[in-house]
Design an enzyme around this catalytic site. Structure first.
Site, PDB file in Angstrom:
ATOM      1  N   ASN A  55       0.807  -1.227   0.000  1.00 20.14           N
ATOM      2  CA  ASN A  55       0.000   0.000   0.000  1.00 20.14           C
ATOM      3  C   ASN A  55       0.841   1.278   0.000  1.00 20.14           C
ATOM      4  O   ASN A  55       0.388   2.335   0.382  1.00 20.14           O
ATOM      5  CB  ASN A  55      -1.027  -0.027   1.142  1.00 20.14           C
ATOM      6  CG  ASN A  55      -0.381  -0.064   2.513  1.00 20.14           C
ATOM      7  OD1 ASN A  55       0.831  -0.109   2.624  1.00 20.14           O
ATOM      8  ND2 ASN A  55      -1.199  -0.026   3.550  1.00 20.14           N
TER       9      ASN A  55
ATOM     10  N   HIS B  53       3.518   4.298   4.650  1.00 17.97           N
ATOM     11  CA  HIS B  53       3.131   4.168   6.060  1.00 17.97           C
ATOM     12  C   HIS B  53       3.142   5.558   6.675  1.00 17.97           C
ATOM     13  O   HIS B  53       3.998   6.377   6.338  1.00 17.97           O
ATOM     14  CB  HIS B  53       4.132   3.282   6.814  1.00 17.97           C
ATOM     15  CG  HIS B  53       4.012   3.383   8.311  1.00 17.97           C
ATOM     16  ND1 HIS B  53       3.113   2.630   9.027  1.00 17.97           N
ATOM     17  CD2 HIS B  53       4.634   4.181   9.218  1.00 17.97           C
ATOM     18  CE1 HIS B  53       3.203   2.953  10.312  1.00 17.97           C
ATOM     19  NE2 HIS B  53       4.119   3.891  10.455  1.00 17.97           N
TER      20      HIS B  53
HETATM   21  P1  CMP Z   1       0.901   0.160   7.632  1.00 18.63           P
HETATM   22  O1  CMP Z   1       0.110   1.435   7.758  1.00 18.63           O
HETATM   23  O2  CMP Z   1       2.351   0.286   7.357  1.00 18.63           O
HETATM   24  O3  CMP Z   1       0.704  -0.695   8.969  1.00 18.63           O
HETATM   25  C1  CMP Z   1       0.722  -2.091   8.994  1.00 18.63           C
HETATM   26  C2  CMP Z   1       0.815  -2.685   7.618  1.00 18.63           C
HETATM   27  O4  CMP Z   1       0.406  -4.024   7.557  1.00 18.63           O
HETATM   28  C3  CMP Z   1      -0.159  -1.962   6.682  1.00 18.63           C
HETATM   29  O5  CMP Z   1       0.267  -0.674   6.434  1.00 18.63           O
HETATM   30  C4  CMP Z   1      -0.173  -2.918   5.525  1.00 18.63           C
HETATM   31  O6  CMP Z   1       0.982  -2.812   4.705  1.00 18.63           O
HETATM   32  C5  CMP Z   1      -0.145  -4.239   6.268  1.00 18.63           C
HETATM   33  N1  CMP Z   1      -1.504  -4.769   6.472  1.00 18.63           N
HETATM   34  C6  CMP Z   1      -2.470  -4.275   7.229  1.00 18.63           C
HETATM   35  N2  CMP Z   1      -3.578  -5.036   7.179  1.00 18.63           N
HETATM   36  C7  CMP Z   1      -3.264  -6.066   6.369  1.00 18.63           C
HETATM   37  C8  CMP Z   1      -3.972  -7.191   5.932  1.00 18.63           C
HETATM   38  N3  CMP Z   1      -5.240  -7.432   6.317  1.00 18.63           N
HETATM   39  N4  CMP Z   1      -3.340  -8.030   5.099  1.00 18.63           N
HETATM   40  C9  CMP Z   1      -2.054  -7.807   4.720  1.00 18.63           C
HETATM   41  N5  CMP Z   1      -1.332  -6.748   5.117  1.00 18.63           N
HETATM   42  C10 CMP Z   1      -1.934  -5.875   5.927  1.00 18.63           C
END
Ligand code: CMP
Length: 138
Positions: free
Chosen positions: A112, A115
């Site tokens: 995504n 962060h």
């Molecule tokens: P981030 O905001 O960096 O915080 C935790 C990270 O875990 C999130 O962004 C995603 O990259 C990952 N993440 C969160 N939820 C999920 C999920 N349901 N499946 C896979 N990855 C996730």
């Protein structure tokens, strides 16, 4: 003024779109007051994301975060924490509003692209995790 920690993630560094993301950040009047490109090691990524260690996606997240360099940044503005979270959009890009970074460039809920700290308290902890005081030039 507030400061927040941003990470431009491996999916974005691999696609050569760190400048595109920085343009969205700067167009929204967040100042990039520290920035470095680093290769995370497994133990560092595990420590940073330790709050998620019991989640089913934890190991996939760690593998992803060490799969290529990341760019860690300190962003500064009024209300920087909530402002950057608004600019990033929802964790799941399919739910992210138009004009947000994740709507524009993210690939999936894991890949995504960015962060951002989720509270002012965590922002301080996360900034200290990656930066010394000398590296931050406000
Ligand atoms: P981030 O905001 O960096 O915080 C935790 C990270 O875990 C999130 O962004 C995603 O990259 C990952 N993440 C969160 N939820 C999920 C999920 N349901 N499946 C896979 N990855 C996730």
């Amino acid at each position: 003024m507030e400061r927040t920690l941003s990470i431009i993630k491996p999916d974005a560094t691999k696609r050569n779109i760190t400048g595109k993301i920085n343009k969205i950040i700067e167009d929204n009047n967040l100042n990039i007051i520290a920035q470095k490109r680093i290769q995370l090691k497994e133990d560092t990524a595990e420590k940073f994301y330790s709050v998620h260690k019991n989640q089913s996606f934890f190991q996939d997240l760690i593998d992803f975060m060490i799969s290529a360099p990341v760019v860690v940044q300190v962003l500064e503005s009024e209300n920087a924490v909530s402002k950057y979270r608004d600019i990033m959009g929802s964790t799941n890009p399919t739910e992210a509003e138009e004009g947000t970074i994740r709507n524009e460039v993210a690939l999936s809920i894991q890949e995504n692209s960015v962060h951002g700290s989720d509270s002012l308290e965590n922002a301080k902890i996360e900034i200290d995790f990656f930066f010394t005081k000398d590296e931050i030039v406000g």
